[in-house]
Design an enzyme around this catalytic site. Sequence first.
Site, PDB file in Angstrom:
ATOM      1  N   CYS A 139      40.372  57.633  39.192  1.00  0.00           N
ATOM      2  CA  CYS A 139      40.249  59.071  39.461  1.00  0.00           C
ATOM      3  C   CYS A 139      40.700  59.360  40.882  1.00  0.00           C
ATOM      4  CB  CYS A 139      38.819  59.558  39.236  1.00  0.00           C
ATOM      5  SG  CYS A 139      37.647  58.915  40.450  1.00  0.00           S
ATOM      6  N   CYS A 167      38.884  57.672  43.620  1.00  0.00           N
ATOM      7  CA  CYS A 167      39.305  56.276  43.828  1.00  0.00           C
ATOM      8  C   CYS A 167      40.488  56.216  44.790  1.00  0.00           C
ATOM      9  CB  CYS A 167      39.704  55.627  42.504  1.00  0.00           C
ATOM     10  SG  CYS A 167      38.397  55.528  41.264  1.00  0.00           S
ATOM     11  N   ASP A 178      78.216  73.840  54.199  1.00  0.00           N
ATOM     12  CA  ASP A 178      79.406  73.362  54.905  1.00  0.00           C
ATOM     13  C   ASP A 178      80.582  73.367  53.927  1.00  0.00           C
ATOM     14  OD1 ASP A 178      80.972  71.852  56.905  1.00  0.00           O
ATOM     15  OD2 ASP A 178      80.780  70.232  55.446  1.00  0.00           O
ATOM     16  N   ASP A 218      77.422  67.287  54.666  1.00  0.00           N
ATOM     17  CA  ASP A 218      77.749  65.891  54.376  1.00  0.00           C
ATOM     18  C   ASP A 218      78.143  65.076  55.599  1.00  0.00           C
ATOM     19  OD1 ASP A 218      80.248  67.150  54.789  1.00  0.00           O
ATOM     20  OD2 ASP A 218      81.228  65.509  53.709  1.00  0.00           O
ATOM     21  N   ASP A 230      76.780  68.211  60.619  1.00  0.00           N
ATOM     22  CA  ASP A 230      75.838  69.071  59.888  1.00  0.00           C
ATOM     23  C   ASP A 230      74.383  68.701  60.177  1.00  0.00           C
ATOM     24  OD1 ASP A 230      77.938  70.402  58.479  1.00  0.00           O
ATOM     25  OD2 ASP A 230      78.078  68.683  57.125  1.00  0.00           O
TER      26      ASP A 230
END
Length: 658
Positions: free
Chosen positions: A13, A16, A449, A546, A550
């Site tokens: 649970c 736990c 971009d 990428d 950026d």
Amino acid sequence: MIKKTIPVVGMACSACSSHVEKKLNSLEGISSAAVSLAGRSAWVEYDPEVISLEKMKEAVNSIGFDLVIEEDRSAVEIERQSYRLLRRKMLLSWVFALLVMAISMGWLRLFKEADTSVSRSFANQVCLLLSLANMLYPGRQFYINAWKQLRNRTASMDTLVAMSTLIAFLFSAFNTFFGDAVWGVHGIEWHTYFDASVMIITFVLTGRVLEERAKNATADSIRTLMGMQPKTARLVSSSKNEVQKEEDEDKFNNVPISTISYGDLLEVRAGERLPVDGDVWEATSFMTPDGAYVDESMISGEPTPVLKQRGSRVLAGTVLQQGTLRFRARQTGEQTAIARIIQMVEEAQGSKAPVQRVVDKIAMIFVPCVLGLSFVTFLAWWIAGGNEALPHAILSAVAVLVIACPCAMGLATPTALMVGIGKAAEKNILIKDATALENMRTVDAMVVDKTGTLTIPNRDIDFTRAGNLPLEERETLKPYAREAVEQLRKDGIEVYMMSGDNDEAARYWAEKAGISHYQSQVKPQDKENMVRQLQQEGRRVAMVGDGINDSQALAAADVSIAMGQGTDVAMDVAQITLMGTDLRRIPDAISLSRHTVSMIRQNLFWAFIYNIVCIPLAAGVLHIFGIDFQITPMWASALMACSSVSVVANSLRLKYIK
């Protein structure tokens, strides 16, 4: 510092998982730890010079749980064995339960004179022995865990089950031997409740079996990824030896992956998966004498096979389509691309959404509060009804203990996150953490971009003449880029394109992609400024890029998305990585985020409503209004089991949402 995901055994649970997490975070040398109940794992960042894995295991063992740190122990196999053992215990518990029910209800007559005091006493003693056997074997772990937690001043679902069954059993055992002497002399009718004791364990075990089956389904994505890693490799020669001669080809050794070292020469044949990352040494096929095609769709998401020739990079888990390929091992074990992807998905599935942190705090106090409510229920019935109401007071207290379900609350968020993040991985969308998945649904502006994200350079041209070519011949718009932009607009997201090109080129490509807002001749700082400006206007901004240029904007955005074919810097900064070039995965990620968060809210709503409604019904509050209805301990255990299973089953619906 080392970051590692460690399987955890024995959690049932949210209390736990909270106790394991609290224990790990309390250890010197661990800078942070997060435990996932649904993932049955702990993500730990630690200093190996201060604390070892063995010390962590010892600390977790002390509170009733276990860490799988041994190389010769498979967490998956341990889970399978635990599930099989749990299922056997459940089936045996049902045998005990049916026997006790048959005897206590009079369906099974032990004597012909079933109404005599002798037969009643004997029947009670048989039920006592059956109930005791049920507690000592099928239900044994509840009491062991409860005792360990008591010694550490903690409590969990096991505590509630252990207390409720012990109270019902001990009260029934007392009545079996002293019922007539204590109650009978006062004219009070007494009963035994062995059926309640045994059925509580039976229903809880049944619920856990169903819950484990459902939880296993939520981990399918990780198992699929792990299944892409071969267990052995065909070793041509060690990096320390020369290449074997051609006549010795049939003597190549199939060796375990763990024994492969940097520089080893390996061979893969048609239809086989590559065992590690490396560089092609030699490749031949009937289509290409000096090369072979490899299916990399599981990594890149691109369906077209890739030609591999001498010097080409190859990745573990990808499939050689035909011919033969030999390559030098470069990255092995946890350093391979597929291993890093698995680690990223595991860490993401183990991470916690902001709402989960609130639920965890509630879970920590939930069990103590239930224990208090149970005691108040007992006192209220006893005071109101006197000694004659004592049996009913005890049963009401037991019902409150049993019906309370912290499991449903604890599973509400992580199961939905596991399925959502796993489904994203199947679609080649790698999500680093739960916060990113939760935040994606709120995005209403996206900065993109251009070069490398929306467009790719035309590789078929002479780059020394590129500046003199028409715009349409210099670059190519990525497949489905315009379709992706249109879908984002339908989703209420405005797209802003940023380009280092001149205004004419930027306008041309913005129109080709269907983007209304764009900026030309931008520098890295300009991209970050655009993100900040939109945020100041109250927008929730995602940045897609990428390249290194950026990274500033990616770090500033509310949600950062990197293209998988971009630079490592961009992918390190980004919260989400898209493998391949298909930009339609961006609206897919947003849609998945919305569905996942919606599922989390549904789960939490029903988990809280269940406890808010059922606990008072088990306590018997309706009697105050003259309504003679109350949930018995036996039905309380059945309802509790159903609540946990329903939350996990509801989360699994995410797997089938398109």
